[in-house]
Enzyme design. Structure first.
Site, PDB file in Angstrom:
ATOM      1  N   THR A  59      -5.963  -2.105   6.225  1.00  0.00           N
ATOM      2  CA  THR A  59      -5.871  -0.991   5.285  1.00  0.00           C
ATOM      3  C   THR A  59      -7.005  -1.047   4.271  1.00  0.00           C
ATOM      4  O   THR A  59      -7.676  -0.050   4.015  1.00  0.00           O
ATOM      5  CB  THR A  59      -4.518  -1.011   4.546  1.00  0.00           C
ATOM      6  OG1 THR A  59      -3.451  -0.969   5.508  1.00  0.00           O
ATOM      7  CG2 THR A  59      -4.389   0.171   3.600  1.00  0.00           C
ATOM      8  N   PHE A 114       0.486  -2.745  -1.119  1.00  0.00           N
ATOM      9  CA  PHE A 114      -0.550  -2.529  -0.112  1.00  0.00           C
ATOM     10  C   PHE A 114      -0.515  -3.548   1.007  1.00  0.00           C
ATOM     11  O   PHE A 114      -0.501  -4.762   0.761  1.00  0.00           O
ATOM     12  CB  PHE A 114      -1.947  -2.635  -0.750  1.00  0.00           C
ATOM     13  CG  PHE A 114      -2.306  -1.489  -1.646  1.00  0.00           C
ATOM     14  CD1 PHE A 114      -2.872  -0.336  -1.128  1.00  0.00           C
ATOM     15  CD2 PHE A 114      -2.060  -1.561  -3.000  1.00  0.00           C
ATOM     16  CE1 PHE A 114      -3.200   0.721  -1.961  1.00  0.00           C
ATOM     17  CE2 PHE A 114      -2.380  -0.510  -3.841  1.00  0.00           C
ATOM     18  CZ  PHE A 114      -2.953   0.628  -3.321  1.00  0.00           C
ATOM     19  N   ASP A 115      -0.539  -3.050   2.233  1.00  0.00           N
ATOM     20  CA  ASP A 115      -1.010  -3.877   3.334  1.00  0.00           C
ATOM     21  C   ASP A 115      -2.493  -4.121   3.060  1.00  0.00           C
ATOM     22  O   ASP A 115      -3.182  -3.251   2.510  1.00  0.00           O
ATOM     23  CB  ASP A 115      -0.826  -3.135   4.656  1.00  0.00           C
ATOM     24  CG  ASP A 115      -1.567  -3.815   5.790  1.00  0.00           C
ATOM     25  OD1 ASP A 115      -1.254  -4.973   6.085  1.00  0.00           O
ATOM     26  OD2 ASP A 115      -2.484  -3.182   6.354  1.00  0.00           O
ATOM     27  N   VAL A 116      -2.990  -5.285   3.424  1.00  0.00           N
ATOM     28  CA  VAL A 116      -4.373  -5.631   3.092  1.00  0.00           C
ATOM     29  C   VAL A 116      -5.283  -5.584   4.319  1.00  0.00           C
ATOM     30  O   VAL A 116      -6.292  -4.858   4.347  1.00  0.00           O
ATOM     31  CB  VAL A 116      -4.440  -7.036   2.438  1.00  0.00           C
ATOM     32  CG1 VAL A 116      -5.890  -7.428   2.171  1.00  0.00           C
ATOM     33  CG2 VAL A 116      -3.635  -7.040   1.142  1.00  0.00           C
TER      34      VAL A 116
END
Length: 238
Positions: free
Chosen positions: A18, A13-15
């Site tokens: 996102t 995951f991009d944090v």
């Protein structure tokens, strides 16, 4: 045709953008500074100025770089160019909120997948984001850990090496992100299966994220984390 959601072992995951609402956080901080100075802030204008300043050649690591960014954009917003305000903008990252669906979706997805964070933020900031999200991650990689930022392929290769150390491969990963520039384009070029969470689906433009030179059609496309979680649940239970 994209692999089934049931075929993956890892979700990376991009944090920021996102899972964490950094645009909302930035606008709230700038609005607060503006109130103190008697200045009304246009949120979308502020994001456009932020984007231009953030991605300059002299940019530093995020969110420390927000001090420099503030000093660059403050005059254009009519705000006092005072370092203390830039430090406030940086420090307020500790209080940025998750999108309303992020924590629940991650908790549900974590029952099925190994969740791995891949963030351009520094470790100190990520620690706050992780707590805001309920500490759902199996592993995490920050700019401090990788020595670089996405879309540098080296960042992704660090994650591939970790997955390989556990006896798995890139094919076991679904990369989930909102940024076409930082994540979706490069993940496609590296041969990953990807999932675009289009957080700004109801808004024009790219907001605080740099615009890609070309649009990359993702393997999966949802407008929320909740939709991804539901799709994964339906696939696994089918």
């Amino acid at each position: 045709m994209a692999k089934s959601l049931s075929d993956f072992r890892y979700l990376t995951f991009d944090v920021v953008g996102t899972l964490i609402d950094f645009e909302g956080g930035l606008k709230a901080s700038l609005t607060e500074i503006g109130k103190s100075a008697g200045v009304e802030i246009d949120g979308e204008e502020a994001l456009a100025l932020y984007r231009q300043a953030r991605y300059s050649h002299d940019a530093g690591l995020f969110p420390d770089d927000l001090v420099r960014v503030y000093l660059a954009i403050a005059p254009k917003l009519g705000l006092p160019a005072e370092r203390a305000n830039g430090e406030k903008l940086r420090d307020d990252a500790r209080h940025w909120k998750a999108f309303p669906d992020s924590a629940m979706a991650l908790a549900q997805l974590g029952e099925r997948y190994r969740l791995v964070a891949m963030t351009n933020a520094r470790r100190w900031a990520f620690d706050h984001f992780a707590r805001e999200l309920g500490n759902p991650f199996y592993a995490s990689f920050t700019a401090d850990d990788t020595g670089t930022e996405k879309p540098d392929p080296v960042f992704f290769q660090k994650v591939f090496a970790f997955v390989e150390s556990e006896g798995n491969t890139m094919d076991d990963i679904l990369h989930v992100a909102q940024s076409q520039y930082h994540d979706i384009g490069i993940s496609r070029r590296l041969g990953m299966t990807n999932c675009w969470i289009e957080r700004r689906h109801a808004q024009q433009g790219y907001g605080g994220t740099i615009e890609p030179s070309e649009f990359t059609r993702p393997d999966y496309h949802f407008t929320s984390m909740a939709a991804l979680s539901e799709a994964a649940r339906e696939t696994v239970s089918a």
